[in-house]
Design a protein around this motif. Sequence first.
Motif, PDB file in Angstrom:
ATOM      1  N   VAL A 129       0.831  -1.200   0.000  1.00  0.00           N
ATOM      2  CA  VAL A 129       0.000   0.000   0.000  1.00  0.00           C
ATOM      3  C   VAL A 129       0.869   1.255   0.000  1.00  0.00           C
ATOM      4  O   VAL A 129       0.585   2.225  -0.714  1.00  0.00           O
ATOM      5  N   SER A 130       1.940   1.245   0.773  1.00  0.00           N
ATOM      6  CA  SER A 130       2.820   2.404   0.860  1.00  0.00           C
ATOM      7  C   SER A 130       3.497   2.685  -0.482  1.00  0.00           C
ATOM      8  O   SER A 130       3.526   3.833  -0.954  1.00  0.00           O
ATOM      9  N   VAL A 131       4.033   1.628  -1.115  1.00  0.00           N
ATOM     10  CA  VAL A 131       4.714   1.796  -2.404  1.00  0.00           C
ATOM     11  C   VAL A 131       3.730   2.248  -3.481  1.00  0.00           C
ATOM     12  O   VAL A 131       4.007   3.162  -4.258  1.00  0.00           O
ATOM     13  N   ALA A 132       2.542   1.615  -3.521  1.00  0.00           N
ATOM     14  CA  ALA A 132       1.537   1.970  -4.525  1.00  0.00           C
ATOM     15  C   ALA A 132       1.017   3.392  -4.308  1.00  0.00           C
ATOM     16  O   ALA A 132       0.807   4.144  -5.265  1.00  0.00           O
ATOM     17  N   SER A 133       0.804   3.776  -3.047  1.00  0.00           N
ATOM     18  CA  SER A 133       0.317   5.127  -2.751  1.00  0.00           C
ATOM     19  C   SER A 133       1.352   6.173  -3.163  1.00  0.00           C
ATOM     20  O   SER A 133       0.997   7.236  -3.689  1.00  0.00           O
ATOM     21  N   LEU A 134       2.641   5.867  -2.920  1.00  0.00           N
ATOM     22  CA  LEU A 134       3.700   6.780  -3.353  1.00  0.00           C
ATOM     23  C   LEU A 134       3.703   6.914  -4.872  1.00  0.00           C
ATOM     24  O   LEU A 134       3.820   8.023  -5.408  1.00  0.00           O
ATOM     25  N   GLY A 135       3.540   5.778  -5.553  1.00  0.00           N
ATOM     26  CA  GLY A 135       3.498   5.830  -7.009  1.00  0.00           C
ATOM     27  C   GLY A 135       2.327   6.636  -7.522  1.00  0.00           C
ATOM     28  O   GLY A 135       2.468   7.452  -8.447  1.00  0.00           O
ATOM     29  N   TYR A 261      -4.613  -0.626  -7.801  1.00  0.00           N
ATOM     30  CA  TYR A 261      -3.775   0.486  -8.235  1.00  0.00           C
ATOM     31  C   TYR A 261      -3.309   0.314  -9.682  1.00  0.00           C
ATOM     32  O   TYR A 261      -2.778   1.251 -10.280  1.00  0.00           O
ATOM     33  N   ILE A 262      -3.502  -0.874 -10.236  1.00  0.00           N
ATOM     34  CA  ILE A 262      -3.133  -1.097 -11.639  1.00  0.00           C
ATOM     35  C   ILE A 262      -4.056  -0.314 -12.571  1.00  0.00           C
ATOM     36  O   ILE A 262      -3.669   0.066 -13.679  1.00  0.00           O
ATOM     37  N   GLU A 263      -5.291  -0.055 -12.118  1.00  0.00           N
ATOM     38  CA  GLU A 263      -6.268   0.625 -12.984  1.00  0.00           C
ATOM     39  C   GLU A 263      -5.786   1.985 -13.484  1.00  0.00           C
ATOM     40  O   GLU A 263      -5.897   2.276 -14.683  1.00  0.00           O
ATOM     41  N   PRO A 264      -5.241   2.877 -12.611  1.00  0.00           N
ATOM     42  CA  PRO A 264      -4.757   4.148 -13.152  1.00  0.00           C
ATOM     43  C   PRO A 264      -3.601   3.994 -14.131  1.00  0.00           C
ATOM     44  O   PRO A 264      -3.443   4.817 -15.038  1.00  0.00           O
ATOM     45  N   ILE A 265      -2.798   2.927 -13.971  1.00  0.00           N
ATOM     46  CA  ILE A 265      -1.738   2.666 -14.940  1.00  0.00           C
ATOM     47  C   ILE A 265      -2.351   2.369 -16.298  1.00  0.00           C
ATOM     48  O   ILE A 265      -1.915   2.879 -17.334  1.00  0.00           O
ATOM     49  N   GLY A 266      -3.379   1.523 -16.298  1.00  0.00           N
ATOM     50  CA  GLY A 266      -4.069   1.226 -17.545  1.00  0.00           C
ATOM     51  C   GLY A 266      -4.669   2.468 -18.168  1.00  0.00           C
ATOM     52  O   GLY A 266      -4.635   2.645 -19.394  1.00  0.00           O
ATOM     53  N   SER A 283       5.669  10.482 -14.150  1.00  0.00           N
ATOM     54  CA  SER A 283       4.497   9.609 -14.220  1.00  0.00           C
ATOM     55  C   SER A 283       4.908   8.171 -14.501  1.00  0.00           C
ATOM     56  O   SER A 283       4.332   7.222 -13.951  1.00  0.00           O
ATOM     57  N   VAL A 284       5.916   8.009 -15.346  1.00  0.00           N
ATOM     58  CA  VAL A 284       6.429   6.669 -15.625  1.00  0.00           C
ATOM     59  C   VAL A 284       7.014   6.059 -14.346  1.00  0.00           C
ATOM     60  O   VAL A 284       6.795   4.884 -14.040  1.00  0.00           O
ATOM     61  N   LEU A 285       7.753   6.885 -13.573  1.00  0.00           N
ATOM     62  CA  LEU A 285       8.315   6.418 -12.303  1.00  0.00           C
ATOM     63  C   LEU A 285       7.202   5.976 -11.357  1.00  0.00           C
ATOM     64  O   LEU A 285       7.296   4.922 -10.707  1.00  0.00           O
ATOM     65  N   GLY A 286       6.142   6.786 -11.260  1.00  0.00           N
ATOM     66  CA  GLY A 286       5.011   6.421 -10.414  1.00  0.00           C
ATOM     67  C   GLY A 286       4.385   5.117 -10.858  1.00  0.00           C
ATOM     68  O   GLY A 286       4.028   4.267 -10.030  1.00  0.00           O
ATOM     69  N   GLY A 287       4.265   4.926 -12.171  1.00  0.00           N
ATOM     70  CA  GLY A 287       3.711   3.687 -12.691  1.00  0.00           C
ATOM     71  C   GLY A 287       4.571   2.482 -12.360  1.00  0.00           C
ATOM     72  O   GLY A 287       4.063   1.409 -12.021  1.00  0.00           O
ATOM     73  N   VAL A 288       5.887   2.657 -12.419  1.00  0.00           N
ATOM     74  CA  VAL A 288       6.802   1.572 -12.074  1.00  0.00           C
ATOM     75  C   VAL A 288       6.621   1.168 -10.609  1.00  0.00           C
ATOM     76  O   VAL A 288       6.620  -0.020 -10.261  1.00  0.00           O
ATOM     77  N   ILE A 291       3.403  -0.849 -10.260  1.00  0.00           N
ATOM     78  CA  ILE A 291       3.615  -2.201 -10.766  1.00  0.00           C
ATOM     79  C   ILE A 291       4.459  -3.006  -9.774  1.00  0.00           C
ATOM     80  O   ILE A 291       4.205  -4.194  -9.530  1.00  0.00           O
ATOM     81  N   ALA A 292       5.457  -2.339  -9.168  1.00  0.00           N
ATOM     82  CA  ALA A 292       6.288  -3.013  -8.163  1.00  0.00           C
ATOM     83  C   ALA A 292       5.450  -3.457  -6.972  1.00  0.00           C
ATOM     84  O   ALA A 292       5.657  -4.555  -6.423  1.00  0.00           O
ATOM     85  N   ALA A 293       4.501  -2.603  -6.553  1.00  0.00           N
ATOM     86  CA  ALA A 293       3.622  -2.972  -5.447  1.00  0.00           C
ATOM     87  C   ALA A 293       2.792  -4.200  -5.786  1.00  0.00           C
ATOM     88  O   ALA A 293       2.606  -5.106  -4.977  1.00  0.00           O
ATOM     89  N   GLY A 294       2.277  -4.250  -7.032  1.00  0.00           N
ATOM     90  CA  GLY A 294       1.539  -5.422  -7.474  1.00  0.00           C
ATOM     91  C   GLY A 294       2.407  -6.671  -7.499  1.00  0.00           C
ATOM     92  O   GLY A 294       1.972  -7.762  -7.121  1.00  0.00           O
ATOM     93  N   TYR A 295       3.670  -6.491  -7.906  1.00  0.00           N
ATOM     94  CA  TYR A 295       4.596  -7.626  -7.933  1.00  0.00           C
ATOM     95  C   TYR A 295       4.847  -8.153  -6.523  1.00  0.00           C
ATOM     96  O   TYR A 295       4.906  -9.365  -6.298  1.00  0.00           O
TER      97      TYR A 295
END
Length: 301
Positions: A129-135, A261-266, A283-288, A291-295
Amino acid sequence: MPKSNTSEKGYFFIISALLIWSSQGIVVRASKMPVASLMFYSLVVSLVIQSFIFLRAPIRKGLPSARGFFSIFVLSVLSLINTLAYFYAFSYTSISNAVFTHYIAPIVVMLMAPIFLKEKITMTAVLSVSVASLGLWIIMRDVSVLDVAARIFSTGAGSTGQRFKPDTIGIICGLISGVAYGAIIIVLKIISDNNNKYLVVFFQNLFVVMLLMPFAGQTPATAQSLWIVVAIGALYSTVATYLYYSGIAHVGANKAAILGYIEPIGAIVFGALILSEMPDALSVLGGVLIIAAGYIVIKKG
């Protein structure tokens, strides 16, 4: 089927559904229809499609219990609140504000899951959650939590009219949709083990149609809006919903929420491909990070 394979299948279904839903903002905007009307007629289309599945004898024999119907009705109300509030958030405030506030949902799930599902708050969930929220914050960096809070609670000159300007209303709608989305995940997880997913989707959409009927408005006026209504009913309200409900039966509530959190990436990808809205480096960094949080969720789950 081994538990790990079942979980991987659940992750695949959820991610597929989220990627489908991530394109709906573009489709909704192209429809140029009132939100309530668009929801109503697209759900009518989905009911027609789903009725062919519902009429199958093996499905009919597995009708939910009275308690099951009540749970599906609660799910329907939450779904209606979630979708209407989210779409209205886009109407009243910026996309950044709407998305940022909507994705408080994983925090809501993390707080509710130990109470309703007896799921423990793990370090993996907190880290994800922390990593995804930061992204997400990096992607939506023109708005902050303090900014959102200030806009909601600022009294200005003390006038109620000044306190609730359109932008503030949009932010409040985004928060409401986020809370409703989190509650949907909890209810889905509760009922997924004891109810057929096809019946859950059918009756959920039926209940929402009944609730929306007084606000349906006029039918689609153009061929484009008609095709969009059909596409939303078939793809977003049927295929994506089935995929998500299938996946959540095999994935914990916290994990399902974090994968959201993958939805906003899509949405960013579709914006780049269809609207030529290319993301910048941050924005690309945030997306990475998202994705890392999902991984982390999938690998450590």
